[in-house]
Write an enzyme that holds these catalytic residues in place. Structure first.
Site, mmCIF file in Angstrom:
data_model
loop_
_atom_site.group_PDB
_atom_site.id
_atom_site.type_symbol
_atom_site.label_atom_id
_atom_site.label_comp_id
_atom_site.label_asym_id
_atom_site.label_seq_id
_atom_site.Cartn_x
_atom_site.Cartn_y
_atom_site.Cartn_z
ATOM 1 N N LYS A 134 11.584 33.613 -2.229
ATOM 2 C CA LYS A 134 10.324 33.495 -2.752
ATOM 3 C C LYS A 134 10.135 32.230 -3.626
ATOM 4 O O LYS A 134 9.240 31.581 -3.429
ATOM 5 C CB LYS A 134 9.853 35.005 -3.558
ATOM 6 C CG LYS A 134 8.483 34.921 -4.468
ATOM 7 C CD LYS A 134 8.527 34.515 -5.814
ATOM 8 C CE LYS A 134 7.419 34.149 -6.562
ATOM 9 N NZ LYS A 134 7.755 33.741 -7.709
ATOM 10 N N ASP A 153 5.566 37.468 -3.062
ATOM 11 C CA ASP A 153 5.437 37.995 -4.408
ATOM 12 C C ASP A 153 4.867 39.441 -4.502
ATOM 13 O O ASP A 153 4.572 39.963 -3.233
ATOM 14 C CB ASP A 153 4.851 37.051 -5.108
ATOM 15 C CG ASP A 153 3.362 36.968 -4.882
ATOM 16 O OD1 ASP A 153 2.713 37.870 -4.287
ATOM 17 O OD2 ASP A 153 2.995 35.622 -4.723
#
Length: 224
Positions: A134, A153
């Site tokens: 991420k 996320d």
DNA sequence: CTCCCGATAT
DNA sequence: ATATCAGGAG
């Protein structure tokens, strides 16, 4: 060497693909201009800001980095800073001791292994402590224009699950399910569209389904 | 799985 | 009071 990741995204029916593409079309139309909200002026600043953003709003991160980036201007500044002092400087973002260790160690590795520059590849980014896909996706995409995947996320995960883009729970698998559906040229932007919709409408606590532009296509729609 | 761990919304 | 916020490591 056999490929380690054997996960294959599920095959979708044409009708299901159509539904998902229509969702994407409407969301992009609803949030045409969204982009990264973190403030930064170079790759190192973006890396630090993204590490700080774990379990913390971007607004607060920007508040903290406004001062932080005046004090720490290079990887060397972070690497040489006393851990307690760095931790105190980022305290209000939460998880501050852990984040301080990550940032300091990242800075040390950047100096020792990467010639003082934030790495430009996924492979090298993942060698940094506190950096997984991420964070790496966000930094690579926004600092270098290198798009290797989709940053998953909490917003992207929640929307992907609610809208039926994935049934998976692990971020890496959710990312692959999304990558299978979304054209590569949109990977860099789509997370911000999901994030914008997730914050305004498809909220974790109390989603505003009656205001949602894709409510008729959503398997999770609830009457309010 | 647990831990990290402050600020804010509900 | 408690869930949640641009997560990742052990």
């Amino acid at each position: 060497m056999a490929p380690k990741n054997k996960y294959q995204p599920p095959k979708l029916s044409e009708q299901e693909k159509k539904r998902l593409n229509e969702i994407l079309r409407r969301l992009k139309e609803a949030y045409p201009e969204v982009k990264i909200a973190l403030k930064f002026s170079n790759p190192l600043e973006l890396l630090v800001a993204t590490i700080l953003s774990a379990q913390c709003t971007d607004e607060r991160v920007n508040q903290v980095t406004a001062e932080l980036f005046k004090k720490y201007r290079s990887a060397k500044d972070y690497a040489e800073a006393p851990l307690e002092e760095l931790a105190e400087d980022i305290r209000s973002t939460g998880f501050y001791q852990q984040k301080a260790k990550y940032i300091k160690e990242c800075a040390r590795l950047i100096i020792e292994k990467f010639g003082g520059e934030v790495p430009r590849s996924m492979e090298d980014m993942l060698k940094l402590p506190g950096v997984a896909r991420k964070t790496a996706n966000i930094v690579l995409s926004n600092a270098y224009g290198v798009v290797e995947g989709i940053p998953v996320d909490t917003h992207v995960r929640r929307l992907a699950q609610r809208l039926g883009f994935t049934k998976e729970k692990k971020p890496d698998k959710i990312e692959q399910d999304l990558m299978a559906i979304i054209p590569r040229e949109e990977w860099g932007q789509i997370a911000y569209v999901f994030q914008a919709h997730g914050r305004k409408i498809c909220k974790a606590r109390k989603p505003l389904c009656d205001q949602c532009v894709v409510k008729d296509l959503c398997p999770s729609k609830k009457e309010s």
